[in-house]
Design an enzyme around this catalytic site. Structure first.
Site, PDB file in Angstrom:
ATOM      1  N   LYS A  22       0.815  -1.363  -0.120  1.00 49.99           N
ATOM      2  CA  LYS A  22      -0.083   0.057   0.008  1.00 49.99           C
ATOM      3  C   LYS A  22       0.824   1.266  -0.043  1.00 49.99           C
ATOM      4  CE  LYS A  22      -2.404   2.136   3.887  1.00 49.99           C
ATOM      5  NZ  LYS A  22      -1.607   3.321   4.127  1.00 49.99           N
ATOM      6  N   ASN A  23       1.825   1.352   1.020  1.00 45.29           N
ATOM      7  CA  ASN A  23       2.743   2.626   1.242  1.00 45.29           C
ATOM      8  C   ASN A  23       3.686   2.732  -0.047  1.00 45.29           C
ATOM      9  OD1 ASN A  23       0.981   2.945   3.308  1.00 45.29           O
ATOM     10  ND2 ASN A  23       2.708   2.788   4.860  1.00 45.29           N
ATOM     11  N   CYS A 116      -5.725   7.692   9.061  1.00 41.44           N
ATOM     12  CA  CYS A 116      -5.868   7.036  10.161  1.00 41.44           C
ATOM     13  C   CYS A 116      -5.669   8.028  11.389  1.00 41.44           C
ATOM     14  CB  CYS A 116      -4.958   5.796  10.398  1.00 41.44           C
ATOM     15  SG  CYS A 116      -5.508   4.412   9.427  1.00 41.44           S
ATOM     16  N   ARG A 121      -1.161  14.413  13.185  1.00 39.48           N
ATOM     17  CA  ARG A 121      -0.501  14.331  11.606  1.00 39.48           C
ATOM     18  C   ARG A 121      -0.679  15.571  10.815  1.00 39.48           C
ATOM     19  NH1 ARG A 121      -2.041   8.464   9.274  1.00 39.48           N
ATOM     20  NH2 ARG A 121       0.240   8.643   8.687  1.00 39.48           N
ATOM     21  N   ASP A 305       4.021   0.732  12.228  1.00 42.94           N
ATOM     22  CA  ASP A 305       2.530   0.253  11.660  1.00 42.94           C
ATOM     23  C   ASP A 305       2.490  -0.964  12.098  1.00 42.94           C
ATOM     24  OD1 ASP A 305       2.461   2.603  10.207  1.00 42.94           O
ATOM     25  OD2 ASP A 305       2.579   1.658   8.245  1.00 42.94           O
ATOM     26  N   ARG A 397      -8.966  -0.477   4.299  1.00 40.96           N
ATOM     27  CA  ARG A 397      -8.026   0.530   3.886  1.00 40.96           C
ATOM     28  C   ARG A 397      -6.492  -0.272   3.195  1.00 40.96           C
ATOM     29  NH1 ARG A 397      -6.526   5.143   7.149  1.00 40.96           N
ATOM     30  NH2 ARG A 397      -5.169   5.296   5.214  1.00 40.96           N
TER      31      ARG A 397
HETATM   32  C1  UD1 Z   1       3.939   7.143   6.481  1.00 46.02           C
HETATM   33  C2  UD1 Z   1       3.131   5.971   6.296  1.00 46.02           C
HETATM   34  C3  UD1 Z   1       2.483   5.370   7.515  1.00 46.02           C
HETATM   35  C4  UD1 Z   1       3.698   4.924   8.730  1.00 46.02           C
HETATM   36  C5  UD1 Z   1       4.517   6.459   8.726  1.00 46.02           C
HETATM   37  C6  UD1 Z   1       5.747   6.327   9.298  1.00 46.02           C
HETATM   38  C7  UD1 Z   1       1.989   6.104   4.023  1.00 46.02           C
HETATM   39  C8  UD1 Z   1       0.864   6.389   3.156  1.00 46.02           C
HETATM   40  N1  UD1 Z   1       2.203   6.246   5.291  1.00 46.02           N
HETATM   41  O1  UD1 Z   1       2.946   8.235   6.965  1.00 46.02           O
HETATM   42  O2  UD1 Z   1       2.059   3.995   7.371  1.00 46.02           O
HETATM   43  O3  UD1 Z   1       3.261   4.851   9.680  1.00 46.02           O
HETATM   44  O4  UD1 Z   1       4.806   6.805   7.219  1.00 46.02           O
HETATM   45  O5  UD1 Z   1       6.532   5.245   9.012  1.00 46.02           O
HETATM   46  O6  UD1 Z   1       3.157   5.710   3.453  1.00 46.02           O
HETATM   47  N2  UD1 Z   1       4.719  15.415  10.753  1.00 46.02           N
HETATM   48  C9  UD1 Z   1       4.636  16.601  11.123  1.00 46.02           C
HETATM   49  N3  UD1 Z   1       4.431  17.495  10.125  1.00 46.02           N
HETATM   50  C10 UD1 Z   1       4.327  17.110   8.692  1.00 46.02           C
HETATM   51  C11 UD1 Z   1       4.632  15.951   8.446  1.00 46.02           C
HETATM   52  C12 UD1 Z   1       4.742  14.869   9.329  1.00 46.02           C
HETATM   53  O7  UD1 Z   1       4.645  17.025  12.152  1.00 46.02           O
HETATM   54  O8  UD1 Z   1       4.147  18.082   8.113  1.00 46.02           O
HETATM   55  C13 UD1 Z   1       4.975  14.314  11.709  1.00 46.02           C
HETATM   56  C14 UD1 Z   1       3.872  13.174  12.063  1.00 46.02           C
HETATM   57  O9  UD1 Z   1       2.633  13.907  12.597  1.00 46.02           O
HETATM   58  C15 UD1 Z   1       4.412  12.210  12.685  1.00 46.02           C
HETATM   59  C16 UD1 Z   1       6.002  12.249  12.034  1.00 46.02           C
HETATM   60  O10 UD1 Z   1       5.963  13.420  11.730  1.00 46.02           O
HETATM   61  O11 UD1 Z   1       4.601  12.295  13.849  1.00 46.02           O
HETATM   62  C17 UD1 Z   1       5.887  11.231  11.207  1.00 46.02           C
HETATM   63  O12 UD1 Z   1       5.061  11.325   9.886  1.00 46.02           O
HETATM   64  P1  UD1 Z   1       5.476  10.945   8.362  1.00 46.02           P
HETATM   65  O13 UD1 Z   1       6.618  10.011   8.429  1.00 46.02           O
HETATM   66  O14 UD1 Z   1       5.263  12.253   7.780  1.00 46.02           O
HETATM   67  O15 UD1 Z   1       4.478   9.751   8.232  1.00 46.02           O
HETATM   68  P2  UD1 Z   1       3.347   9.575   7.064  1.00 46.02           P
HETATM   69  O16 UD1 Z   1       4.163   9.797   5.893  1.00 46.02           O
HETATM   70  O17 UD1 Z   1       2.112  10.541   7.294  1.00 46.02           O
END
Ligand code: UD1
Length: 416
Positions: A22-23, A116, A121, A305, A397
Protein backbone atom coordinates in the site's frame (compact mmCIF):
# COMPACT_ATOMS: atom_id res chain seq x y z
CA UNK A 1 -21.69 -6.09 7.05
CA UNK A 2 -19.01 -3.77 8.36
CA UNK A 3 -17.73 -6.28 10.90
CA UNK A 4 -15.72 -9.49 11.17
CA UNK A 5 -16.60 -12.46 13.38
CA UNK A 6 -13.71 -14.60 14.61
CA UNK A 7 -13.95 -17.96 16.40
CA UNK A 8 -10.74 -17.81 18.44
CA UNK A 9 -8.46 -20.23 20.23
CA UNK A 10 -7.53 -22.31 17.19
CA UNK A 11 -4.08 -22.80 15.69
CA UNK A 12 -3.37 -21.62 12.15
CA UNK A 13 -2.27 -23.91 9.34
CA UNK A 14 -2.11 -22.84 5.71
CA UNK A 15 -0.59 -20.48 3.21
CA UNK A 16 -1.38 -17.11 1.66
CA UNK A 17 0.26 -14.73 -0.78
CA UNK A 18 1.33 -11.29 0.42
CA UNK A 19 -0.32 -8.49 -1.59
CA UNK A 20 1.46 -5.52 -3.16
CA UNK A 21 2.51 -2.72 -0.84
CA UNK A 22 0.00 0.00 0.00
CA UNK A 23 2.59 2.54 1.09
CA UNK A 24 4.63 1.96 -2.07
CA UNK A 25 1.77 1.96 -4.56
CA UNK A 26 0.21 5.25 -3.37
CA UNK A 27 3.25 7.50 -4.05
CA UNK A 28 4.03 5.61 -7.27
CA UNK A 29 0.48 6.26 -8.49
CA UNK A 30 0.87 9.93 -7.55
CA UNK A 31 4.17 9.96 -9.46
CA UNK A 32 2.47 8.90 -12.71
CA UNK A 33 1.21 12.49 -12.87
CA UNK A 34 4.76 13.53 -13.69
CA UNK A 35 4.90 11.34 -16.78
CA UNK A 36 2.97 12.20 -19.95
CA UNK A 37 1.61 8.99 -21.49
CA UNK A 38 0.50 5.67 -20.04
CA UNK A 39 2.27 4.01 -17.12
CA UNK A 40 1.46 0.42 -16.21
CA UNK A 41 1.68 -0.45 -12.54
CA UNK A 42 1.62 -4.15 -11.67
CA UNK A 43 0.78 -5.72 -8.32
CA UNK A 44 -1.21 -2.71 -7.15
CA UNK A 45 -3.22 -3.94 -4.15
CA UNK A 46 -7.01 -3.96 -4.42
CA UNK A 47 -7.64 -1.90 -1.30
CA UNK A 48 -9.78 1.15 -0.63
CA UNK A 49 -6.83 3.57 -0.32
CA UNK A 50 -5.73 2.65 -3.85
CA UNK A 51 -9.31 3.02 -5.05
CA UNK A 52 -9.42 6.56 -3.58
CA UNK A 53 -6.07 7.45 -5.15
CA UNK A 54 -7.30 6.27 -8.57
CA UNK A 55 -10.49 8.31 -8.12
CA UNK A 56 -8.41 11.36 -7.33
CA UNK A 57 -6.29 10.80 -10.44
CA UNK A 58 -9.45 10.48 -12.54
CA UNK A 59 -10.82 13.69 -11.08
CA UNK A 60 -7.64 15.40 -12.34
CA UNK A 61 -8.28 14.19 -15.90
CA UNK A 62 -6.25 10.95 -15.94
CA UNK A 63 -7.68 7.90 -17.70
CA UNK A 64 -7.43 4.95 -15.35
CA UNK A 65 -8.10 1.31 -16.21
CA UNK A 66 -7.69 -1.65 -13.95
CA UNK A 67 -7.44 -5.39 -14.64
CA UNK A 68 -7.12 -6.99 -11.24
CA UNK A 69 -3.86 -5.76 -9.79
CA UNK A 70 -2.62 -4.20 -13.05
CA UNK A 71 -3.41 -0.49 -13.21
CA UNK A 72 -2.89 1.69 -16.28
CA UNK A 73 -2.79 5.44 -15.81
CA UNK A 74 -2.88 7.71 -18.85
CA UNK A 75 -1.95 11.24 -17.83
CA UNK A 76 -2.10 12.99 -21.24
CA UNK A 77 -4.96 15.27 -20.17
CA UNK A 78 -4.16 16.41 -16.64
CA UNK A 79 -5.86 19.65 -15.70
CA UNK A 80 -6.10 21.48 -12.42
CA UNK A 81 -9.39 21.10 -10.64
CA UNK A 82 -10.80 20.64 -7.19
CA UNK A 83 -10.24 17.16 -5.87
CA UNK A 84 -13.20 15.24 -4.42
CA UNK A 85 -13.25 16.21 -0.76
CA UNK A 86 -14.39 12.76 0.37
CA UNK A 87 -11.33 11.01 -1.11
CA UNK A 88 -8.93 13.70 0.14
CA UNK A 89 -10.62 13.52 3.53
CA UNK A 90 -10.25 9.80 4.11
CA UNK A 91 -6.69 9.36 2.95
CA UNK A 92 -3.59 11.13 4.11
CA UNK A 93 -1.66 10.06 1.01
CA UNK A 94 -3.68 12.54 -1.01
CA UNK A 95 -1.05 15.04 0.20
CA UNK A 96 1.33 13.14 -2.11
CA UNK A 97 -0.48 14.66 -5.05
CA UNK A 98 0.68 18.09 -3.96
CA UNK A 99 4.33 17.83 -5.07
CA UNK A 100 3.39 15.98 -8.27
CA UNK A 101 0.63 18.41 -9.24
CA UNK A 102 2.77 21.46 -8.59
CA UNK A 103 5.35 19.96 -10.94
CA UNK A 104 2.77 19.08 -13.56
CA UNK A 105 0.25 21.95 -13.57
CA UNK A 106 1.69 24.47 -11.12
CA UNK A 107 -1.44 24.98 -9.08
CA UNK A 108 -3.30 22.94 -6.46
CA UNK A 109 -6.34 23.50 -4.30
CA UNK A 110 -7.23 20.85 -1.77
CA UNK A 111 -8.83 20.12 1.56
CA UNK A 112 -6.59 19.11 4.43
CA UNK A 113 -5.98 15.38 4.03
CA UNK A 114 -7.35 12.75 6.39
CA UNK A 115 -6.24 9.20 7.09
CA UNK A 116 -5.97 7.13 10.22
CA UNK A 117 -6.58 8.92 13.51
CA UNK A 118 -3.16 8.08 14.94
CA UNK A 119 -1.97 11.48 16.03
CA UNK A 120 -2.16 15.10 15.02
CA UNK A 121 -0.53 14.35 11.63
CA UNK A 122 -0.08 17.96 10.53
CA UNK A 123 1.19 18.95 7.07
CA UNK A 124 3.20 21.99 8.17
CA UNK A 125 6.51 20.51 7.08
CA UNK A 126 5.12 19.57 3.65
CA UNK A 127 4.00 23.14 3.05
CA UNK A 128 7.13 24.75 4.51
CA UNK A 129 9.48 22.62 2.41
CA UNK A 130 7.57 23.34 -0.77
CA UNK A 131 7.73 27.06 0.01
CA UNK A 132 11.53 26.62 -0.09
CA UNK A 133 11.11 25.49 -3.69
CA UNK A 134 9.35 28.70 -4.68
CA UNK A 135 5.73 27.66 -4.02
CA UNK A 136 3.23 30.27 -2.79
CA UNK A 137 0.89 28.66 -0.25
CA UNK A 138 -2.30 30.17 1.10
CA UNK A 139 -3.98 28.37 3.97
CA UNK A 140 -7.68 28.66 4.69
CA UNK A 141 -10.29 27.14 7.02
CA UNK A 142 -10.61 23.55 5.74
CA UNK A 143 -7.91 23.54 3.06
CA UNK A 144 -5.21 25.40 1.21
CA UNK A 145 -4.10 26.47 -2.25
CA UNK A 146 -0.57 26.40 -3.63
CA UNK A 147 0.94 27.65 -6.88
CA UNK A 148 4.29 28.04 -8.61
CA UNK A 149 5.56 28.84 -12.10
CA UNK A 150 8.36 26.33 -12.14
CA UNK A 151 9.60 24.54 -9.04
CA UNK A 152 13.16 25.41 -8.08
CA UNK A 153 15.62 22.91 -6.63
CA UNK A 154 16.55 23.64 -3.01
CA UNK A 155 18.54 22.23 -0.10
CA UNK A 156 16.21 20.99 2.61
CA UNK A 157 17.45 20.53 6.17
CA UNK A 158 14.45 18.91 7.77
CA UNK A 159 13.89 19.14 11.55
CA UNK A 160 12.90 15.44 11.71
CA UNK A 161 12.50 12.46 9.41
CA UNK A 162 9.16 12.24 7.61
CA UNK A 163 8.22 9.60 5.08
CA UNK A 164 5.50 11.72 3.49
CA UNK A 165 7.58 14.90 3.28
CA UNK A 166 10.50 13.01 1.72
CA UNK A 167 8.14 11.54 -0.89
CA UNK A 168 6.49 14.87 -1.63
CA UNK A 169 9.85 16.60 -2.08
CA UNK A 170 11.10 13.84 -4.39
CA UNK A 171 7.98 14.28 -6.51
CA UNK A 172 8.43 18.05 -6.56
CA UNK A 173 12.15 17.83 -7.33
CA UNK A 174 12.47 15.39 -10.23
CA UNK A 175 11.23 17.91 -12.81
CA UNK A 176 12.36 21.04 -10.94
CA UNK A 177 14.94 23.50 -12.19
CA UNK A 178 18.30 22.61 -10.64
CA UNK A 179 19.31 20.29 -7.83
CA UNK A 180 17.46 19.39 -4.64
CA UNK A 181 19.00 17.88 -1.53
CA UNK A 182 16.82 16.29 1.15
CA UNK A 183 18.44 15.73 4.54
CA UNK A 184 17.63 13.80 6.64
CA UNK A 185 15.63 11.80 4.11
CA UNK A 186 13.51 8.86 5.19
CA UNK A 187 14.98 5.56 4.01
CA UNK A 188 11.85 3.41 4.16
CA UNK A 189 11.69 0.70 1.45
CA UNK A 190 8.65 2.46 0.00
CA UNK A 191 10.80 5.53 -0.67
CA UNK A 192 13.36 3.37 -2.38
CA UNK A 193 10.57 1.94 -4.54
CA UNK A 194 9.36 5.42 -5.49
CA UNK A 195 12.90 6.44 -6.44
CA UNK A 196 13.39 3.27 -8.49
CA UNK A 197 10.15 3.91 -10.36
CA UNK A 198 11.19 7.50 -11.11
CA UNK A 199 14.71 6.46 -12.11
CA UNK A 200 13.29 3.94 -14.53
CA UNK A 201 11.24 6.81 -15.99
CA UNK A 202 14.40 8.91 -16.44
CA UNK A 203 14.80 10.81 -13.15
CA UNK A 204 18.27 11.49 -11.75
CA UNK A 205 18.39 10.54 -8.06
CA UNK A 206 21.46 9.82 -5.92
CA UNK A 207 21.71 8.34 -2.42
CA UNK A 208 18.68 6.05 -2.65
CA UNK A 209 18.11 4.29 0.67
CA UNK A 210 20.44 6.66 2.54
CA UNK A 211 19.52 9.64 4.71
CA UNK A 212 20.68 12.11 2.05
CA UNK A 213 18.96 12.23 -1.31
CA UNK A 214 20.21 14.38 -4.17
CA UNK A 215 17.88 14.93 -7.10
CA UNK A 216 18.94 16.63 -10.31
CA UNK A 217 15.88 17.99 -12.11
CA UNK A 218 15.33 16.73 -15.66
CA UNK A 219 13.20 18.15 -18.47
CA UNK A 220 10.91 15.16 -18.87
CA UNK A 221 10.11 11.63 -17.77
CA UNK A 222 8.97 8.69 -19.90
CA UNK A 223 6.19 6.10 -19.39
CA UNK A 224 7.22 2.80 -17.81
CA UNK A 225 5.84 -0.54 -16.67
CA UNK A 226 6.67 -1.13 -13.03
CA UNK A 227 5.95 -3.79 -10.40
CA UNK A 228 5.05 -2.85 -6.83
CA UNK A 229 6.89 -5.03 -4.26
CA UNK A 230 5.07 -7.06 -1.61
CA UNK A 231 3.77 -5.33 1.51
CA UNK A 232 6.11 -5.73 4.48
CA UNK A 233 3.42 -4.57 6.91
CA UNK A 234 0.87 -7.10 5.65
CA UNK A 235 3.51 -9.86 5.90
CA UNK A 236 4.26 -8.68 9.44
CA UNK A 237 0.55 -8.77 10.25
CA UNK A 238 0.14 -12.44 9.29
CA UNK A 239 3.40 -13.29 11.02
CA UNK A 240 2.05 -11.67 14.22
CA UNK A 241 -1.30 -13.43 13.74
CA UNK A 242 0.47 -16.80 13.66
CA UNK A 243 2.50 -15.89 16.73
CA UNK A 244 -0.73 -15.00 18.58
CA UNK A 245 -2.76 -18.04 17.53
CA UNK A 246 0.06 -20.56 17.19
CA UNK A 247 0.50 -22.91 14.24
CA UNK A 248 2.42 -23.06 10.99
CA UNK A 249 1.89 -20.77 8.01
CA UNK A 250 3.63 -20.11 4.73
CA UNK A 251 3.66 -16.46 3.65
CA UNK A 252 4.39 -16.42 -0.06
CA UNK A 253 6.31 -13.41 -1.42
CA UNK A 254 7.31 -12.12 2.04
CA UNK A 255 9.70 -9.18 1.43
CA UNK A 256 12.12 -10.46 4.09
CA UNK A 257 14.97 -8.08 3.20
CA UNK A 258 12.76 -5.15 4.22
CA UNK A 259 11.70 -6.77 7.49
CA UNK A 260 14.91 -7.31 9.41
CA UNK A 261 13.90 -5.64 12.68
CA UNK A 262 10.49 -7.33 12.64
CA UNK A 263 11.91 -10.78 11.89
CA UNK A 264 14.58 -10.35 14.56
CA UNK A 265 11.90 -9.42 17.08
CA UNK A 266 9.67 -12.35 16.06
CA UNK A 267 12.64 -14.72 16.31
CA UNK A 268 13.48 -13.40 19.79
CA UNK A 269 9.91 -14.03 20.82
CA UNK A 270 10.13 -17.66 19.80
CA UNK A 271 8.78 -17.77 16.22
CA UNK A 272 10.72 -20.22 14.05
CA UNK A 273 11.31 -18.68 10.62
CA UNK A 274 12.47 -20.57 7.58
CA UNK A 275 13.22 -18.70 4.37
CA UNK A 276 12.51 -20.28 1.03
CA UNK A 277 12.97 -18.75 -2.43
CA UNK A 278 9.25 -17.95 -2.75
CA UNK A 279 8.37 -17.04 0.81
CA UNK A 280 8.69 -17.57 4.54
CA UNK A 281 7.55 -20.49 6.67
CA UNK A 282 6.52 -19.47 10.19
CA UNK A 283 6.19 -22.10 12.92
CA UNK A 284 4.91 -21.24 16.39
CA UNK A 285 4.42 -24.42 18.39
CA UNK A 286 4.37 -22.73 21.79
CA UNK A 287 3.14 -19.42 23.16
CA UNK A 288 5.36 -16.45 22.18
CA UNK A 289 7.97 -15.76 24.84
CA UNK A 290 7.37 -11.99 24.74
CA UNK A 291 10.13 -9.44 25.17
CA UNK A 292 11.15 -6.86 27.70
CA UNK A 293 10.91 -3.83 25.44
CA UNK A 294 10.06 -2.76 21.93
CA UNK A 295 10.75 0.71 20.54
CA UNK A 296 9.36 1.93 17.22
CA UNK A 297 11.33 4.18 14.90
CA UNK A 298 12.19 5.14 11.36
CA UNK A 299 13.42 2.40 9.04
CA UNK A 300 15.36 0.16 9.68
CA UNK A 301 14.04 0.30 13.28
CA UNK A 302 10.83 -1.49 14.24
CA UNK A 303 7.95 0.02 12.19
CA UNK A 304 5.21 1.93 13.97
CA UNK A 305 2.71 0.27 11.62
CA UNK A 306 3.33 -3.09 13.33
CA UNK A 307 3.43 -1.77 16.87
CA UNK A 308 -0.18 -2.64 17.75
CA UNK A 309 0.15 -6.13 16.21
CA UNK A 310 3.18 -6.86 18.39
CA UNK A 311 1.43 -5.36 21.40
CA UNK A 312 -1.04 -8.20 20.96
CA UNK A 313 1.77 -10.75 20.65
CA UNK A 314 3.22 -9.40 23.91
CA UNK A 315 -0.21 -9.51 25.56
CA UNK A 316 -0.65 -13.22 24.87
CA UNK A 317 2.93 -14.09 25.88
CA UNK A 318 2.37 -13.86 29.62
CA UNK A 319 5.58 -11.86 30.11
CA UNK A 320 5.71 -8.27 31.31
CA UNK A 321 7.20 -5.75 28.90
CA UNK A 322 6.83 -2.27 27.51
CA UNK A 323 6.49 -0.63 24.12
CA UNK A 324 7.67 2.87 23.30
CA UNK A 325 6.04 4.64 20.36
CA UNK A 326 8.32 7.33 18.96
CA UNK A 327 6.61 8.17 15.67
CA UNK A 328 2.89 8.82 16.24
CA UNK A 329 1.66 10.02 19.62
CA UNK A 330 -1.79 8.47 19.30
CA UNK A 331 -1.01 4.91 18.30
CA UNK A 332 -2.23 3.29 21.49
CA UNK A 333 -5.89 3.63 20.58
CA UNK A 334 -6.49 -0.12 20.69
CA UNK A 335 -5.55 -0.38 24.36
CA UNK A 336 -9.12 0.12 25.73
CA UNK A 337 -10.41 -2.42 23.19
CA UNK A 338 -7.72 -4.97 24.09
CA UNK A 339 -8.62 -4.47 27.74
CA UNK A 340 -12.18 -5.55 26.88
CA UNK A 341 -10.60 -8.82 25.79
CA UNK A 342 -8.81 -9.22 29.10
CA UNK A 343 -5.44 -7.66 28.23
CA UNK A 344 -3.54 -6.05 31.04
CA UNK A 345 -2.06 -2.87 29.51
CA UNK A 346 -1.51 0.59 30.94
CA UNK A 347 -0.35 3.62 29.03
CA UNK A 348 1.87 6.35 30.38
CA UNK A 349 2.89 9.06 27.92
CA UNK A 350 4.35 7.30 24.86
CA UNK A 351 4.86 3.98 26.63
CA UNK A 352 2.47 1.07 26.95
CA UNK A 353 3.18 -1.37 29.77
CA UNK A 354 1.96 -4.88 29.01
CA UNK A 355 1.23 -7.03 32.07
CA UNK A 356 1.83 -10.74 32.41
CA UNK A 357 -1.73 -12.04 32.32
CA UNK A 358 -1.21 -13.80 29.01
CA UNK A 359 -4.80 -14.76 28.20
CA UNK A 360 -7.45 -13.07 26.09
CA UNK A 361 -11.16 -13.81 25.80
CA UNK A 362 -13.62 -13.05 23.01
CA UNK A 363 -15.41 -9.68 22.97
CA UNK A 364 -17.09 -7.17 20.68
CA UNK A 365 -14.43 -4.60 19.89
CA UNK A 366 -14.22 -1.62 17.60
CA UNK A 367 -11.49 -0.87 15.05
CA UNK A 368 -10.59 2.82 15.09
CA UNK A 369 -7.80 2.79 12.56
CA UNK A 370 -6.19 0.49 9.99
CA UNK A 371 -3.38 -1.36 11.78
CA UNK A 372 -5.10 -1.27 15.15
CA UNK A 373 -8.09 -2.95 13.47
CA UNK A 374 -5.88 -5.72 12.09
CA UNK A 375 -4.34 -6.10 15.55
CA UNK A 376 -7.80 -6.64 17.06
CA UNK A 377 -8.38 -9.41 14.52
CA UNK A 378 -5.07 -11.02 15.54
CA UNK A 379 -6.06 -10.73 19.20
CA UNK A 380 -9.39 -12.38 18.42
CA UNK A 381 -7.60 -15.35 16.83
CA UNK A 382 -5.74 -15.90 20.09
CA UNK A 383 -8.75 -15.27 22.35
CA UNK A 384 -10.91 -18.01 23.85
CA UNK A 385 -14.42 -17.78 22.37
CA UNK A 386 -15.99 -15.63 19.70
CA UNK A 387 -15.13 -12.01 18.94
CA UNK A 388 -16.58 -9.39 16.65
CA UNK A 389 -14.41 -6.60 15.28
CA UNK A 390 -16.54 -3.72 14.02
CA UNK A 391 -15.59 -0.92 11.58
CA UNK A 392 -14.08 -3.31 9.05
CA UNK A 393 -13.81 -0.43 6.56
CA UNK A 394 -10.69 0.80 8.38
CA UNK A 395 -9.03 -2.57 7.82
CA UNK A 396 -10.09 -2.57 4.15
CA UNK A 397 -7.97 0.55 3.66
CA UNK A 398 -4.85 -1.62 3.72
CA UNK A 399 -5.75 -5.32 3.38
CA UNK A 400 -7.13 -6.75 0.14
CA UNK A 401 -9.25 -9.33 1.96
CA UNK A 402 -8.14 -10.06 5.49
CA UNK A 403 -10.97 -12.54 6.00
CA UNK A 404 -10.01 -14.59 2.93
CA UNK A 405 -6.28 -14.46 3.72
CA UNK A 406 -6.82 -15.62 7.30
CA UNK A 407 -9.15 -18.37 6.11
CA UNK A 408 -6.39 -19.53 3.78
CA UNK A 409 -4.24 -19.63 6.90
CA UNK A 410 -6.79 -21.86 8.60
CA UNK A 411 -8.62 -19.34 10.78
CA UNK A 412 -12.34 -19.61 11.51
CA UNK A 413 -13.38 -16.15 10.47
CA UNK A 414 -16.27 -14.61 8.51
CA UNK A 415 -17.93 -11.33 7.64
CA UNK A 416 -20.56 -10.30 10.18
C1 UD1 B 1 3.87 7.19 6.46
C2 UD1 B 1 3.08 5.91 6.24
C3 UD1 B 1 2.56 5.37 7.57
C4 UD1 B 1 3.71 5.20 8.54
C5 UD1 B 1 4.52 6.49 8.65
C6 UD1 B 1 5.76 6.33 9.51
C7 UD1 B 1 2.12 6.08 4.03
C8 UD1 B 1 0.92 6.23 3.20
N1 UD1 B 1 1.98 6.19 5.35
O1 UD1 B 1 2.97 8.14 7.01
O2 UD1 B 1 1.92 4.10 7.31
O3 UD1 B 1 3.20 4.84 9.80
O4 UD1 B 1 4.94 6.95 7.36
O5 UD1 B 1 6.55 5.28 9.02
O6 UD1 B 1 3.20 5.82 3.52
N2 UD1 B 1 4.73 15.32 10.77
C9 UD1 B 1 4.62 16.66 11.09
N3 UD1 B 1 4.44 17.58 10.08
C10 UD1 B 1 4.38 17.20 8.76
C11 UD1 B 1 4.51 15.83 8.45
C12 UD1 B 1 4.69 14.90 9.48
O7 UD1 B 1 4.67 17.03 12.26
O8 UD1 B 1 4.21 18.08 7.89
C13 UD1 B 1 4.93 14.33 11.87
C14 UD1 B 1 3.78 13.33 12.00
O9 UD1 B 1 2.73 13.86 12.76
C15 UD1 B 1 4.47 12.15 12.68
C16 UD1 B 1 5.89 12.21 12.11
O10 UD1 B 1 6.04 13.50 11.54
O11 UD1 B 1 4.50 12.32 14.05
C17 UD1 B 1 6.19 11.17 11.05
O12 UD1 B 1 5.18 11.21 10.06
P1 UD1 B 1 5.47 10.80 8.53
O13 UD1 B 1 6.76 10.05 8.46
O14 UD1 B 1 5.32 12.01 7.71
O15 UD1 B 1 4.29 9.78 8.26
P2 UD1 B 1 3.33 9.69 7.01
O16 UD1 B 1 4.08 10.03 5.78
O17 UD1 B 1 2.09 10.42 7.32
Amino acid sequence: MDAIRIYGGKCLDGQTRIQGSKNASLPVLAATLLIKGTCEIENCPEISDVYHMLRLLESLGCKVTREGTLVRVNTEQVSECDMPADSVGVMRSSIMLLGALLARVGSVKMDYPGGCVIGARPINLHLQSLRNMGVAVEEGEGGFSACVNRLKGASHRLPFISVGVTENLILAAVLAEGTTVIEPAAGEPEIQTLCEFLQQAGAKIEGIGSDRLTIHGVERLFPVRFRIPADRIVAGTYLAACMCAGGRVFLQDTPRHHMESVLACAGQMGAKLKFEPDGMLVTCRTKPTGCESLVTGCYPAFPTDLQSLFMVVMSVSGRQGWIEETVFENRFRIVPELRKMGADITVYKNRAYVGGRGRLHGAVVQAEELRGGAALVAASLAAEGTSIVTNRHYIDRGYEDIVLSLRELGAEIELA
